[in-house]
Design a protein around this motif. Structure first.
Motif, PDB file in Angstrom:
ATOM      1  N   ASP A 249       0.882  -1.172   0.000  1.00  0.00           N
ATOM      2  CA  ASP A 249       0.000   0.000   0.000  1.00  0.00           C
ATOM      3  C   ASP A 249       0.916   1.217   0.000  1.00  0.00           C
ATOM      4  OD1 ASP A 249      -1.830   2.015   0.323  1.00  0.00           O
ATOM      5  OD2 ASP A 249      -2.843   1.146   2.053  1.00  0.00           O
ATOM      6  N   VAL A 250       1.081   1.823  -1.176  1.00  0.00           N
ATOM      7  CA  VAL A 250       2.071   2.890  -1.330  1.00  0.00           C
ATOM      8  C   VAL A 250       1.528   3.960  -2.264  1.00  0.00           C
ATOM      9  CG1 VAL A 250       3.220   1.756  -3.277  1.00  0.00           C
ATOM     10  CG2 VAL A 250       4.510   3.345  -1.853  1.00  0.00           C
ATOM     11  N   VAL A 251       1.895   5.214  -1.994  1.00  0.00           N
ATOM     12  CA  VAL A 251       1.520   6.333  -2.850  1.00  0.00           C
ATOM     13  C   VAL A 251       2.755   6.808  -3.601  1.00  0.00           C
ATOM     14  CG1 VAL A 251       0.649   8.697  -2.948  1.00  0.00           C
ATOM     15  CG2 VAL A 251      -0.379   7.039  -1.359  1.00  0.00           C
ATOM     16  N   PHE A 252       2.684   6.772  -4.917  1.00  0.00           N
ATOM     17  CA  PHE A 252       3.766   7.254  -5.764  1.00  0.00           C
ATOM     18  C   PHE A 252       3.474   8.690  -6.210  1.00  0.00           C
ATOM     19  CE2 PHE A 252       4.074   2.626  -6.792  1.00  0.00           C
ATOM     20  CZ  PHE A 252       5.398   2.425  -6.411  1.00  0.00           C
ATOM     21  N   GLU A 253       4.496   9.519  -6.161  1.00  0.00           N
ATOM     22  CA  GLU A 253       4.458  10.828  -6.817  1.00  0.00           C
ATOM     23  C   GLU A 253       5.196  10.648  -8.136  1.00  0.00           C
ATOM     24  OE1 GLU A 253       3.377  14.605  -7.442  1.00  0.00           O
ATOM     25  OE2 GLU A 253       3.310  14.051  -5.325  1.00  0.00           O
ATOM     26  N   VAL A 254       4.464  10.643  -9.254  1.00  0.00           N
ATOM     27  CA  VAL A 254       5.031  10.296 -10.547  1.00  0.00           C
ATOM     28  C   VAL A 254       5.273  11.551 -11.371  1.00  0.00           C
ATOM     29  CG1 VAL A 254       4.680   9.003 -12.684  1.00  0.00           C
ATOM     30  CG2 VAL A 254       3.869   8.062 -10.506  1.00  0.00           C
ATOM     31  N   GLU A 255       6.474  11.637 -11.924  1.00  0.00           N
ATOM     32  CA  GLU A 255       6.817  12.705 -12.872  1.00  0.00           C
ATOM     33  C   GLU A 255       6.775  12.140 -14.280  1.00  0.00           C
ATOM     34  OE1 GLU A 255      10.837  15.108 -14.273  1.00  0.00           O
ATOM     35  OE2 GLU A 255      10.716  14.359 -12.207  1.00  0.00           O
ATOM     36  N   ASP A 256       6.059  12.821 -15.172  1.00  0.00           N
ATOM     37  CA  ASP A 256       5.988  12.361 -16.560  1.00  0.00           C
ATOM     38  C   ASP A 256       5.706  13.563 -17.453  1.00  0.00           C
ATOM     39  OD1 ASP A 256       5.708  11.096 -18.970  1.00  0.00           O
ATOM     40  OD2 ASP A 256       4.309   9.565 -18.266  1.00  0.00           O
ATOM     41  N   ALA A 257       6.762  14.244 -17.856  1.00  0.00           N
ATOM     42  CA  ALA A 257       6.605  15.449 -18.659  1.00  0.00           C
ATOM     43  C   ALA A 257       6.119  15.137 -20.066  1.00  0.00           C
ATOM     44  CB  ALA A 257       7.935  16.210 -18.719  1.00  0.00           C
ATOM     45  N   PHE A 258       6.483  13.972 -20.616  1.00  0.00           N
ATOM     46  CA  PHE A 258       6.136  13.676 -21.997  1.00  0.00           C
ATOM     47  C   PHE A 258       4.696  13.188 -22.131  1.00  0.00           C
ATOM     48  CE2 PHE A 258       6.706  11.598 -26.208  1.00  0.00           C
ATOM     49  CZ  PHE A 258       7.275  12.673 -26.875  1.00  0.00           C
ATOM     50  N   CYS A 259       4.191  12.490 -21.127  1.00  0.00           N
ATOM     51  CA  CYS A 259       2.792  12.048 -21.101  1.00  0.00           C
ATOM     52  C   CYS A 259       2.173  12.571 -19.806  1.00  0.00           C
ATOM     53  CB  CYS A 259       2.692  10.529 -21.172  1.00  0.00           C
ATOM     54  SG  CYS A 259       3.283   9.824 -22.727  1.00  0.00           S
ATOM     55  N   PRO A 260       1.802  13.855 -19.781  1.00  0.00           N
ATOM     56  CA  PRO A 260       1.401  14.503 -18.531  1.00  0.00           C
ATOM     57  C   PRO A 260       0.167  13.907 -17.879  1.00  0.00           C
ATOM     58  CG  PRO A 260       0.979  15.930 -20.436  1.00  0.00           C
ATOM     59  CD  PRO A 260       1.805  14.794 -20.922  1.00  0.00           C
ATOM     60  N   TRP A 261      -0.614  13.121 -18.619  1.00  0.00           N
ATOM     61  CA  TRP A 261      -1.779  12.478 -17.993  1.00  0.00           C
ATOM     62  C   TRP A 261      -1.371  11.482 -16.907  1.00  0.00           C
ATOM     63  CZ3 TRP A 261      -0.710  11.798 -23.303  1.00  0.00           C
ATOM     64  CH2 TRP A 261      -0.142  10.570 -23.656  1.00  0.00           C
ATOM     65  N   ASN A 262      -0.104  11.069 -16.899  1.00  0.00           N
ATOM     66  CA  ASN A 262       0.382  10.158 -15.861  1.00  0.00           C
ATOM     67  C   ASN A 262       0.914  10.878 -14.629  1.00  0.00           C
ATOM     68  OD1 ASN A 262      -0.049   7.623 -17.109  1.00  0.00           O
ATOM     69  ND2 ASN A 262       1.797   7.887 -18.356  1.00  0.00           N
ATOM     70  N   ALA A 263       1.202  12.140 -14.751  1.00  0.00           N
ATOM     71  CA  ALA A 263       1.859  12.866 -13.664  1.00  0.00           C
ATOM     72  C   ALA A 263       0.917  13.012 -12.465  1.00  0.00           C
ATOM     73  CB  ALA A 263       2.321  14.231 -14.146  1.00  0.00           C
ATOM     74  N   GLY A 264       1.513  13.010 -11.271  1.00  0.00           N
ATOM     75  CA  GLY A 264       0.737  13.200 -10.053  1.00  0.00           C
ATOM     76  C   GLY A 264       0.852  12.014  -9.126  1.00  0.00           C
ATOM     77  N   ARG A 265      -0.069  11.937  -8.180  1.00  0.00           N
ATOM     78  CA  ARG A 265      -0.005  10.908  -7.140  1.00  0.00           C
ATOM     79  C   ARG A 265      -0.951   9.752  -7.446  1.00  0.00           C
ATOM     80  NH1 ARG A 265      -0.146  15.061  -1.975  1.00  0.00           N
ATOM     81  NH2 ARG A 265       1.765  16.175  -2.548  1.00  0.00           N
ATOM     82  N   TRP A 266      -0.432   8.555  -7.226  1.00  0.00           N
ATOM     83  CA  TRP A 266      -1.166   7.320  -7.460  1.00  0.00           C
ATOM     84  C   TRP A 266      -1.027   6.413  -6.234  1.00  0.00           C
ATOM     85  CZ3 TRP A 266      -3.812   6.520 -12.068  1.00  0.00           C
ATOM     86  CH2 TRP A 266      -3.516   7.402 -13.106  1.00  0.00           C
ATOM     87  N   ARG A 267      -2.159   5.906  -5.740  1.00  0.00           N
ATOM     88  CA  ARG A 267      -2.112   4.930  -4.652  1.00  0.00           C
ATOM     89  C   ARG A 267      -2.207   3.526  -5.242  1.00  0.00           C
ATOM     90  NH1 ARG A 267      -2.520   4.365   0.716  1.00  0.00           N
ATOM     91  NH2 ARG A 267      -2.961   6.583   1.065  1.00  0.00           N
ATOM     92  N   LEU A 268      -1.184   2.727  -4.976  1.00  0.00           N
ATOM     93  CA  LEU A 268      -1.132   1.343  -5.425  1.00  0.00           C
ATOM     94  C   LEU A 268      -1.311   0.423  -4.230  1.00  0.00           C
ATOM     95  CD1 LEU A 268      -0.500  -0.946  -7.480  1.00  0.00           C
ATOM     96  CD2 LEU A 268       1.940  -0.548  -6.993  1.00  0.00           C
ATOM     97  N   THR A 269      -2.324  -0.402  -4.290  1.00  0.00           N
ATOM     98  CA  THR A 269      -2.517  -1.444  -3.280  1.00  0.00           C
ATOM     99  C   THR A 269      -2.581  -2.773  -4.003  1.00  0.00           C
ATOM    100  OG1 THR A 269      -4.932  -1.189  -3.402  1.00  0.00           O
ATOM    101  CG2 THR A 269      -3.769   0.080  -1.718  1.00  0.00           C
ATOM    102  N   GLY A 270      -1.933  -3.782  -3.443  1.00  0.00           N
ATOM    103  CA  GLY A 270      -1.936  -5.067  -4.116  1.00  0.00           C
ATOM    104  C   GLY A 270      -1.222  -6.136  -3.332  1.00  0.00           C
TER     105      GLY A 270
END
Length: 412
Positions: free
Chosen positions: A322-343
């Motif tokens: 259970d982790v929150v990623f702060e993702v940088e993605d300048a080329f595909c900005p729809w991916n940028a931001g925070r994502w919570r992954l649980t699994g």
């Protein structure tokens, strides 16, 4: 000063294929055999192939193939196999490659494919577009005159016989298909792609034999195969031939050992050249002297997460996470931001969140770690992943790992 013309991007038309392919062949150092051109034409997805033009002149090419790739947990996920990428030497540093990558990733997203994958002729190129090196390939030059094998039980019960490569293609493909779910990175072959392994133009053999094949059988069933070439050589001490392995697959340890024993024991051959194999290839644990095998490892496939949420949800994880990623993605900005992954080992979910980040990284690092072959801890040691919540890095690194190293054997 003159004004540079804007490059036009269009989809490849069948009538333009030969000019498109000629440009690609020139970019990669010359011409290729007619057999290769014909096979490439039959496998090209014209609607997914791009032409960059400066006026009437073709100055860039790029393509994508629709595949399904095994991810950790065994699921087969739609993936764009990026291929046929070239830019004319006359048009470097004009944004041609960037424009093609922009169009291509937009198209991949529109098609709903969460991942893109490629083999890079120059690894330094694709990081800026969000690709990360995710698999490794093992190579070796084995002195078979001085290296012996310790064979497991059942090897003697395995029959190995010569066969014409085309005549046993269906049986070999069945073996390959049975292995696909068990290793991350493997591609389910699309119809027609099985013929790539049989491509054998004489002009590209470099003095070696035509492609040869043996199949292994246990209890009357084909359980493995090896494709290879031989090249005679003579030195001051006598015969000094080389066997070049082109492909090997086995459904069980005894079958694999029988195939390796065959390759080690070919008459008049003293070197077995092995390329593009998985880093855990079983022969390494059969030989009695690994030092005389002159092993080396290099980068393999590069992975790009086109849709972070869908991609991370598609695989499973070795430990609860259970982790929150702060993702940088300048080329595909729809991916940028925070994502919570649980699994965990049963499944996963990855959704947008406003919660505080545990780990900060770019989409390139997620691509490198995605198949489980590159450790998040290793990337952090290189300064490419930043831990925000203490302990989260180790948790995520363990969860992302794979018990079987990823490997992509299927060129495209």
């Amino acid at each position: 000063m003159g004004t540079e013309r804007a490059t036009e991007l269009t989809v490849l038309r069948p009538e333009d294929f030969d000019r498109w392919w000629d440009h690609l062949a020139r970019a990669f150092g010359g011409t290729a055999a007619a057999e290769e051109r014909a096979l490439d034409r039959s496998l090209t997805e014209f609607g997914r192939s791009l032409v960059a033009r400066d006026g009437a002149e073709i100055v860039g090419t790029a393509g994508a193939i629709s595949f399904r790739m095994t991810v950790p947990g065994g699921a087969e996920v739609p993936v764009a196999g990026v291929t046929m990428v070239s830019v004319a030497a006359t048009h470097r540093r004009r944004g041609v490659l960037t424009s093609m990558m922009r169009r291509q990733l937009d198209d991949v997203r529109a098609l709903g494919e969460p991942l893109a994958v490629l083999f890079a002729s120059e690894p330094a190129i694709y990081g800026r577009f969000g690709y990360g090196a995710a698999t490794l390939q093992l190579a070796a030059e084995i002195d078979t005159s001085r290296v012996s094998l310790a064979l497991p039980a059942g090897t003697e019960d395995t029959r190995v016989r010569y066969a014409e490569p085309a005549e046993v293609l269906a049986e070999c493909e069945a073996v390959y298909a049975a292995l696909v779910p068990g290793r991350p990175g493997m591609l389910a072959r699309q119809p027609g792609w099985e013929r790539v392994a049989l491509l054998d133009p004489e002009s590209e053999r470099e003095g070696a034999s035509a492609l040869q094949c043996v199949v292994a059988e246990r209890e009357g069933r084909v359980t493995g195969y090896a494709r290879f070439r031989t090249k005679m050589g003579w030195g001051p001490s006598g015969h000094d031939g080389t066997v070049t392995l082109e492909g090997l697959a086995a459904l069980d340890p005894a079958t694999g050992a029988a195939l390796w024993r065959f390759l080690f024991g070919l008459d008049l051959m003293t070197t077995l050249s092995v390329r593009a194999r998985p880093v855990d290839d079983a022969w390494q644990y059969l030989v009695d002297d690994i030092r005389r095998c002159r092993t080396s490892v290099r980068d393999g496939a590069q992975v790009r997460l086109v849709d972070v949420g869908r991609a991370l949800s598609a695989r499973t994880y070795q430990a609860p996470l259970d982790v929150v990623f702060e993702v940088e993605d300048a080329f595909c900005p729809w991916n940028a931001g925070r994502w919570r992954l649980t699994g965990d080992t049963k499944g996963a979910s990855c959704e947008r969140t406003t919660d505080a980040a545990d780990l900060a990284l770019s989409v390139r690092e997620l691509g490198a770690a995605y198949l489980g072959g590159v450790s998040l801890l290793s990337l952090a040691a290189a300064g490419r992943v930043r831990e925000v919540r203490p302990g989260s890095l180790t948790e995520a690194s363990v969860a992302f790992s794979s018990s079987v190293p990823p490997w992509l054997p299927h060129g495209f």
